[in-house]
Design a protein around this motif. Structure first.
Motif, mmCIF file in Angstrom:
data_model
loop_
_atom_site.group_PDB
_atom_site.id
_atom_site.type_symbol
_atom_site.label_atom_id
_atom_site.label_comp_id
_atom_site.label_asym_id
_atom_site.label_seq_id
_atom_site.Cartn_x
_atom_site.Cartn_y
_atom_site.Cartn_z
ATOM 1 N N ASN A 14 0.737 -1.399 0.219
ATOM 2 C CA ASN A 14 0.295 -0.280 -0.011
ATOM 3 C C ASN A 14 1.048 1.382 0.677
ATOM 4 O O ASN A 14 -0.139 2.658 -0.197
ATOM 5 N N MET A 15 2.186 0.881 0.014
ATOM 6 C CA MET A 15 3.313 2.178 -0.038
ATOM 7 C C MET A 15 2.941 2.557 -1.807
ATOM 8 O O MET A 15 3.083 2.468 -2.387
ATOM 9 N N SER A 16 2.755 4.479 -2.314
ATOM 10 C CA SER A 16 2.801 5.431 -2.970
ATOM 11 C C SER A 16 4.148 4.998 -3.755
ATOM 12 O O SER A 16 5.177 5.810 -3.159
ATOM 13 N N ILE A 17 4.116 4.630 -4.633
ATOM 14 C CA ILE A 17 6.234 5.056 -5.440
ATOM 15 C C ILE A 17 5.394 6.189 -6.910
ATOM 16 O O ILE A 17 4.559 5.512 -8.110
ATOM 17 N N PHE B 234 16.509 -0.801 -7.148
ATOM 18 C CA PHE B 234 18.134 -0.959 -6.936
ATOM 19 C C PHE B 234 18.583 -0.430 -6.015
ATOM 20 O O PHE B 234 18.089 1.139 -5.173
ATOM 21 N N VAL B 235 18.614 -1.176 -4.656
ATOM 22 C CA VAL B 235 19.546 -0.444 -3.552
ATOM 23 C C VAL B 235 20.755 0.110 -4.016
ATOM 24 O O VAL B 235 21.818 -0.602 -3.766
ATOM 25 N N MET B 236 21.115 1.386 -3.754
ATOM 26 C CA MET B 236 22.298 1.987 -4.170
ATOM 27 C C MET B 236 23.744 1.817 -3.574
ATOM 28 O O MET B 236 24.360 1.560 -4.092
ATOM 29 N N GLU C 178 13.501 8.122 -7.852
ATOM 30 C CA GLU C 178 14.227 7.142 -6.909
ATOM 31 C C GLU C 178 13.643 7.726 -5.630
ATOM 32 O O GLU C 178 12.288 8.773 -6.034
ATOM 33 N N ILE C 179 14.007 6.801 -4.874
ATOM 34 C CA ILE C 179 13.668 7.134 -3.256
ATOM 35 C C ILE C 179 14.642 7.146 -2.512
ATOM 36 O O ILE C 179 15.629 6.446 -2.820
ATOM 37 N N GLU C 180 14.610 7.768 -1.573
ATOM 38 C CA GLU C 180 15.314 7.420 -0.105
ATOM 39 C C GLU C 180 14.986 6.860 0.939
ATOM 40 O O GLU C 180 13.630 6.425 1.424
ATOM 41 N N GLN D 143 17.369 3.561 -6.415
ATOM 42 C CA GLN D 143 16.323 3.884 -7.635
ATOM 43 C C GLN D 143 15.376 2.860 -8.643
ATOM 44 O O GLN D 143 15.618 1.753 -7.879
ATOM 45 N N TYR D 144 14.302 2.798 -9.226
ATOM 46 C CA TYR D 144 13.258 1.956 -9.403
ATOM 47 C C TYR D 144 13.210 2.351 -11.245
ATOM 48 O O TYR D 144 13.363 4.066 -11.548
#
Length: 155
Positions: free
Chosen positions: A7-10, A43-45, A82-84, A91-92
């Protein structure tokens, strides 16, 4: 542990569930506002091999390359971003979510392919690979196996 939660928004997409993960990526099923399914690869940078990142743009090469793909036998790019996270920057990119029979499942259930079926399937695989190899720079899939071949493609 999954970085994204149900249910998280991206962007305009909502996470439904984690599909699989490895050392530096996680893949998810996400849906748009109309509940259409899509595939998200994250991708976990902090964990990724630097060789997999474009040193000039700082974007994962797979994301950059996926934007170049426009072929009926290759999954289509939809969006990226990209998200933090507490793990750091991620990055996705998002592609169509395909449903249908997977070649490995088909062979496990039905046995050997009939010659005519095999020709049709392998012609499609070779057309997709030919497209990749003609790009500049040429791309190599690097993971062609029966579990990655869709026999029917419905979005």
């Amino acid at each position: 542990m999954a970085i994204l939660e149900s249910n998280m928004s991206i962007g305009r997409f909502t996470v439904q569930n984690l599909i699989k993960h490895n050392q530096y990526t996680e893949t998810y099923r996400v849906v748009d506002p109309d509940n259409n399914p899509f595939f998200l690869k994250l991708f976990v940078m902090s964990r990724i091999n630097p060789k997999l990142v474009n040193s000039e743009t700082q974007i994962v090469r797979e994301i950059e390359y996926s934007k170049m793909l426009n072929h009926r036998n290759i999954i289509s790019f939809i969006d990226s971003g990209e998200i933090e996270h507490s793990e750091g920057k991620c990055q996705y990119y998002i592609t169509n979510y395909l449903t249908g029979s997977i070649l490995s499942d088909y062979v496990a259930q039905k046995g050997e392919l009939v010659a005519g079926e095999a020709v049709v399937i392998f012609r499609g695989i070779l057309q997709g690979l030919s497209f990749l190899h003609k790009l500049s720079p040429a791309l190599c899939h690097n993971d062609i196996d029966p579990s990655n071949i869709m026999l029917t493609m419905t979005t």
